[in-house]
Design an enzyme around this catalytic site. Sequence first.
Site, PDB file in Angstrom:
ATOM      1  N   ASP A   1      -1.039   0.325  11.419  1.00 38.42           N
ATOM      2  CA  ASP A   1      -2.011   0.309  10.183  1.00 38.42           C
ATOM      3  C   ASP A   1      -3.236  -0.538  10.724  1.00 38.42           C
ATOM      4  O   ASP A   1      -3.263  -1.950  10.272  1.00 38.42           O
ATOM      5  CB  ASP A   1      -1.386  -0.565   9.145  1.00 38.42           C
ATOM      6  CG  ASP A   1      -2.100  -0.572   7.749  1.00 38.42           C
ATOM      7  OD1 ASP A   1      -3.143   0.155   7.815  1.00 38.42           O
ATOM      8  OD2 ASP A   1      -1.644  -1.181   6.970  1.00 38.42           O
TER       9      ASP A   1
ATOM     10  N   LYS B   1      -3.156  10.673  -1.070  1.00 47.32           N
ATOM     11  CA  LYS B   1      -1.979   9.850  -0.271  1.00 47.32           C
ATOM     12  C   LYS B   1      -0.762  10.116  -1.092  1.00 47.32           C
ATOM     13  O   LYS B   1      -0.846   9.611  -2.283  1.00 47.32           O
ATOM     14  CB  LYS B   1      -2.622   8.362  -0.303  1.00 47.32           C
ATOM     15  CG  LYS B   1      -1.599   7.170   0.044  1.00 47.32           C
ATOM     16  CD  LYS B   1      -1.999   5.773  -0.181  1.00 47.32           C
ATOM     17  CE  LYS B   1      -0.906   4.814   0.292  1.00 47.32           C
ATOM     18  NZ  LYS B   1      -1.328   3.668   0.179  1.00 47.32           N
TER      19      LYS B   1
ATOM     20  N   ARG C   1      -8.846  -3.812  -0.447  1.00 47.37           N
ATOM     21  CA  ARG C   1      -9.538  -4.302   0.817  1.00 47.37           C
ATOM     22  C   ARG C   1     -10.917  -4.348   0.913  1.00 47.37           C
ATOM     23  O   ARG C   1     -11.492  -3.900   2.046  1.00 47.37           O
ATOM     24  CB  ARG C   1      -8.688  -3.225   1.987  1.00 47.37           C
ATOM     25  CG  ARG C   1      -7.381  -3.544   1.921  1.00 47.37           C
ATOM     26  CD  ARG C   1      -6.571  -4.419   1.916  1.00 47.37           C
ATOM     27  NE  ARG C   1      -5.136  -4.173   1.717  1.00 47.37           N
ATOM     28  CZ  ARG C   1      -4.121  -5.227   1.522  1.00 47.37           C
ATOM     29  NH1 ARG C   1      -4.428  -6.384   1.430  1.00 47.37           N
ATOM     30  NH2 ARG C   1      -3.049  -4.935   1.364  1.00 47.37           N
TER      31      ARG C   1
ATOM     32  N   ASN D   1      -4.969   4.906  -3.484  1.00 49.59           N
ATOM     33  CA  ASN D   1      -4.188   4.665  -4.483  1.00 49.59           C
ATOM     34  C   ASN D   1      -4.731   5.007  -5.808  1.00 49.59           C
ATOM     35  O   ASN D   1      -5.472   4.037  -6.262  1.00 49.59           O
ATOM     36  CB  ASN D   1      -3.662   3.128  -4.461  1.00 49.59           C
ATOM     37  CG  ASN D   1      -3.016   3.051  -3.139  1.00 49.59           C
ATOM     38  OD1 ASN D   1      -1.828   3.648  -2.483  1.00 49.59           O
ATOM     39  ND2 ASN D   1      -3.533   1.707  -2.371  1.00 49.59           N
TER      40      ASN D   1
ATOM     41  N   GLU E   1      -9.978  -5.396   7.223  1.00 50.16           N
ATOM     42  CA  GLU E   1      -8.756  -5.675   6.875  1.00 50.16           C
ATOM     43  C   GLU E   1      -8.157  -6.574   7.689  1.00 50.16           C
ATOM     44  O   GLU E   1      -7.692  -7.682   7.583  1.00 50.16           O
ATOM     45  CB  GLU E   1      -7.759  -4.444   6.439  1.00 50.16           C
ATOM     46  CG  GLU E   1      -6.376  -5.237   5.723  1.00 50.16           C
ATOM     47  CD  GLU E   1      -5.594  -4.014   5.317  1.00 50.16           C
ATOM     48  OE1 GLU E   1      -6.143  -2.854   5.270  1.00 50.16           O
ATOM     49  OE2 GLU E   1      -4.524  -4.540   4.721  1.00 50.16           O
TER      50      GLU E   1
ATOM     51  N   GLU F   1       3.991   4.058   0.423  1.00 50.90           N
ATOM     52  CA  GLU F   1       3.763   2.866  -0.208  1.00 50.90           C
ATOM     53  C   GLU F   1       3.870   2.786  -1.693  1.00 50.90           C
ATOM     54  O   GLU F   1       3.024   2.685  -2.547  1.00 50.90           O
ATOM     55  CB  GLU F   1       2.429   2.269   0.032  1.00 50.90           C
ATOM     56  CG  GLU F   1       2.181   1.898   1.751  1.00 50.90           C
ATOM     57  CD  GLU F   1       1.121   1.141   2.178  1.00 50.90           C
ATOM     58  OE1 GLU F   1      -0.024   1.298   1.371  1.00 50.90           O
ATOM     59  OE2 GLU F   1       1.191   0.599   2.946  1.00 50.90           O
TER      60      GLU F   1
ATOM     61  N   ARG G   1       8.729   1.752  11.992  1.00 55.17           N
ATOM     62  CA  ARG G   1       7.516   2.491  11.076  1.00 55.17           C
ATOM     63  C   ARG G   1       6.506   3.038  12.187  1.00 55.17           C
ATOM     64  O   ARG G   1       5.822   3.945  11.643  1.00 55.17           O
ATOM     65  CB  ARG G   1       6.746   1.078  10.428  1.00 55.17           C
ATOM     66  CG  ARG G   1       5.550   1.504   9.897  1.00 55.17           C
ATOM     67  CD  ARG G   1       5.039   0.175   9.203  1.00 55.17           C
ATOM     68  NE  ARG G   1       3.689   0.517   8.612  1.00 55.17           N
ATOM     69  CZ  ARG G   1       3.083  -0.172   7.671  1.00 55.17           C
ATOM     70  NH1 ARG G   1       3.451  -1.468   7.301  1.00 55.17           N
ATOM     71  NH2 ARG G   1       1.831  -0.078   7.428  1.00 55.17           N
TER      72      ARG G   1
ATOM     73  N   ARG H   1      -3.367  12.914   3.686  1.00 53.01           N
ATOM     74  CA  ARG H   1      -2.964  11.545   4.839  1.00 53.01           C
ATOM     75  C   ARG H   1      -1.771  11.604   5.372  1.00 53.01           C
ATOM     76  O   ARG H   1      -0.703  11.816   4.631  1.00 53.01           O
ATOM     77  CB  ARG H   1      -3.435  10.331   3.917  1.00 53.01           C
ATOM     78  CG  ARG H   1      -4.828  10.162   3.397  1.00 53.01           C
ATOM     79  CD  ARG H   1      -5.152   8.832   2.826  1.00 53.01           C
ATOM     80  NE  ARG H   1      -5.338   7.787   3.895  1.00 53.01           N
ATOM     81  CZ  ARG H   1      -4.703   6.296   3.619  1.00 53.01           C
ATOM     82  NH1 ARG H   1      -3.847   6.234   2.811  1.00 53.01           N
ATOM     83  NH2 ARG H   1      -5.183   5.454   4.518  1.00 53.01           N
TER      84      ARG H   1
ATOM     85  N   LYS I   1      -4.309   8.084  10.743  1.00 50.41           N
ATOM     86  CA  LYS I   1      -4.903   6.826  11.156  1.00 50.41           C
ATOM     87  C   LYS I   1      -4.896   6.516  12.701  1.00 50.41           C
ATOM     88  O   LYS I   1      -4.095   7.067  13.392  1.00 50.41           O
ATOM     89  CB  LYS I   1      -3.972   5.384  10.648  1.00 50.41           C
ATOM     90  CG  LYS I   1      -4.290   5.519   9.002  1.00 50.41           C
ATOM     91  CD  LYS I   1      -3.618   4.044   8.730  1.00 50.41           C
ATOM     92  CE  LYS I   1      -3.664   3.766   6.972  1.00 50.41           C
ATOM     93  NZ  LYS I   1      -3.244   2.575   6.362  1.00 50.41           N
TER      94      LYS I   1
ATOM     95  N   TRP J   1       8.424  -4.486   5.139  1.00 47.02           N
ATOM     96  CA  TRP J   1       7.278  -3.581   5.648  1.00 47.02           C
ATOM     97  C   TRP J   1       7.210  -3.038   6.953  1.00 47.02           C
ATOM     98  O   TRP J   1       6.423  -2.310   7.453  1.00 47.02           O
ATOM     99  CB  TRP J   1       5.800  -4.185   5.340  1.00 47.02           C
ATOM    100  CG  TRP J   1       5.573  -4.257   3.960  1.00 47.02           C
ATOM    101  CD1 TRP J   1       5.809  -5.445   3.399  1.00 47.02           C
ATOM    102  CD2 TRP J   1       4.942  -3.381   3.039  1.00 47.02           C
ATOM    103  NE1 TRP J   1       5.486  -5.503   1.870  1.00 47.02           N
ATOM    104  CE2 TRP J   1       5.058  -4.077   1.634  1.00 47.02           C
ATOM    105  CE3 TRP J   1       4.429  -2.194   2.964  1.00 47.02           C
ATOM    106  CZ2 TRP J   1       4.457  -3.584   0.425  1.00 47.02           C
ATOM    107  CZ3 TRP J   1       3.839  -1.774   1.631  1.00 47.02           C
ATOM    108  CH2 TRP J   1       3.910  -2.319   0.623  1.00 47.02           C
TER     109      TRP J   1
HETATM  110  C1  GCU Z   1      -2.653  -0.577   4.222  1.00 51.39           C
HETATM  111  C2  GCU Z   1      -3.638  -1.344   3.166  1.00 51.39           C
HETATM  112  C3  GCU Z   1      -3.209  -0.934   1.846  1.00 51.39           C
HETATM  113  C4  GCU Z   1      -3.583   0.634   1.715  1.00 51.39           C
HETATM  114  C5  GCU Z   1      -2.929   1.473   2.882  1.00 51.39           C
HETATM  115  C6  GCU Z   1      -3.246   2.900   3.177  1.00 51.39           C
HETATM  116  O1  GCU Z   1      -1.421  -0.731   4.156  1.00 51.39           O
HETATM  117  O2  GCU Z   1      -3.038  -2.815   3.220  1.00 51.39           O
HETATM  118  O3  GCU Z   1      -4.122  -1.529   0.879  1.00 51.39           O
HETATM  119  O4  GCU Z   1      -3.455   1.185   0.534  1.00 51.39           O
HETATM  120  O5  GCU Z   1      -3.113   0.630   4.145  1.00 51.39           O
HETATM  121  O6  GCU Z   1      -4.226   3.169   3.985  1.00 51.39           O
HETATM  122  O7  GCU Z   1      -3.084   3.640   2.184  1.00 51.39           O
END
Ligand code: GCU
Length: 678
Positions: free
Chosen positions: A365, A282, A161, A202, A393, A286, A336, A319, A360, A540
């Site tokens: 998101d 994290k 992003r 990530n 984003e 995801e 979600r 997180r 967040k 999603w």
């Molecule tokens: C959003 C984003 C991802 C990111 C995720 C996060 O989904 O699109 O790219 O990894 O947030 O906050 O972990």
Amino acid sequence: MAVFEKAWLNYRVLKELEGCRNDIKVIFSDVKGKCIDNAINELKLAVTDIIGGDEPGICTCVRIVSELSDGIYLKLYNDDDKELNDGFEPGEEGYAVYYDADNRLTVIAADNDRGILYGVFAFIRNLRKGMLPSDIRLTEKPDITFRMLDHWDNMYGDIERGYSGNSFFYDNYRIIIDDRTEFYARMMASIGINAIAINNVNVHQEETLLITDKYLNEVKRINDIFASYGIKLYLSVNYAAPVEMVELEVSDPLDEGVIEWWKKASAHLYDVIPDFGGYLVKADSEGRPGPFTYGRTHADGANMLARTIAQYGGNVIWRCFVYNCRQDWRDRKTDRARAAYDHFIGLDGEFDDNVVLQIKNGPVDFQPREPVSPLFGGLKKTNMFLEVQIAQEYTGQQRHVCYLVPMWKEILDFNTYASDKGTVKEIVSGEAYGNRLCGIAGVTNTGNDINWTGHDLAGANLYGYGRMCFDTALSAEEIAREWITQEFGTDKFINDTVYDIIGNSWLTYEKYTPPLGVGWMVNPSNHYGPNVDGYEYDRWGTYHFADCKGVGVDRTVATGTGYASQYNKPWSDRYEKPETTPDELLLFFHHMDYDYVLDSGKTIIQHIYDTHFEGVEEVERMIDKWKKLEGKINPVIYERTLDRLNEQLESAKEWRDRINTYFYRKSGTEDKKGRTIY
Ligand code: GCU
């Protein structure tokens, strides 16, 4: 040498300061600490590059205080300073700046070197507004303790992003340390940032090795540069690092072998970098590994890591972005938006003191408009960070102007009704529950583009983020105007024009994108540009449920997913009913007929048509305004920004036409004003 511009630190001589050109002859300092050299260097630049004077002499180890004159004096705050400043206590990072007229001396006093550095930057900020040194009088300290930036930079060199080029920390799995690293630290210190995580949440294979000897010496070099600007370095870690590194078969937080592995890794890390900040995690999100794999809770997971660094003063930032990303679109009960609260509320009070949950701002998101996450009003015995996304984003990806400080201010002012001190600001500043470890984290919008943020006007978001965290009382307008002055100088016409463009740009963006808080409608995966059904039948969990009668997500307790009940009263009651839900969030909470009449007196469908036409007209006006700056500002910035504004206009038209046409076709309702809908 890296090639980059100086953004808001592009110092220029100000004619307003001509009168004091020869006043500052010496910089005196008797404060010690890692940040002092940088504070002194900054003042040297201020005297030569802003005031236009001769380079001042430097005198450290000052002993005979009474003999100081004609300069700037950096000193430890003492009782005399306190008396002169109405009892002000600077604390860890505050400062007082005042002028001693008898000795023609500007005094910058603080309890330590970090306070001095912030005081120096504040002094310079005011000089650049055209204030004479003798008129600058400040007593300030930060409202938010942790003012953090999260980089989503990958070691390959790309940025998740990222909308301003590639990483300036990594290239092809090499760590880059050059003049840009130093300049970046300086820029961030100038706006009060005091913690930075330099890798993506990530954490891919190679990045797990950042905490090992393969990279640790270079990480330490970055750490030391940051430390000399008062910034703590953090790293994102992979929860399954021992498995990823093929050293263990499990990453179960209660497994002795796992605990030992992390203890050893952390001990070594702190041996190399004793002032390292800690880990950002994290987990179970995801596709990322986490404690759920072993049937453990997130408290088990976070505390295990936290205990391996507590003795060194380290923190774990954990997180709350945890949800099922493999939903079935036919299933209308799984929501979600509920997930973060459902996962974490039962763990309130179970986290160690050096763990903070990073939440967040909204439950989903970073959409252009979301309600505030109910976790802020739910958790009472847990440290909390608010997480916002400076990177745009879902708000135009730094191709569109979208000044986000007004949105963040609204979030900070939101009253959760958790207690008498229930605003998000009171919670994340520590005022509400008296906790030490709380703050704000922003996913940064920087990259190796020459101007740092791709869109020049996106600089206002980065600058504004830092300033807002330091001084939450500043209004979004004050912050914007301050940024304009630092970036473009003191000319009033320029200030008014740029402010007219950015001031309401978030609301403009909202007008031509998803209506009334419903969110998404973007192209899958890259999240840029309109695609109304782009995420409608995917996994999603991001739906709008539009049909021929209406649109929106039913999140009520009575007939929907029950999300509205996660709020304290009166919000839970208000969000339960369409009549008491604020218009701008109506479709986030309710599935409504197109002919429902909003508080504005318009039907939903007419509101959709009107706002989408208005949004485009507003972008057209932004361009007209920008064109008035031709010849008045740096031509490179002028052209670069004009290109982006033109792109924004094309994109806004595409949004308008796609959304209006989509809802016209679904609802069969004509636009009352008879405009073109395809
Ligand atoms: C959003 C984003 C991802 C990111 C995720 C996060 O989904 O699109 O790219 O990894 O947030 O906050 O972990």
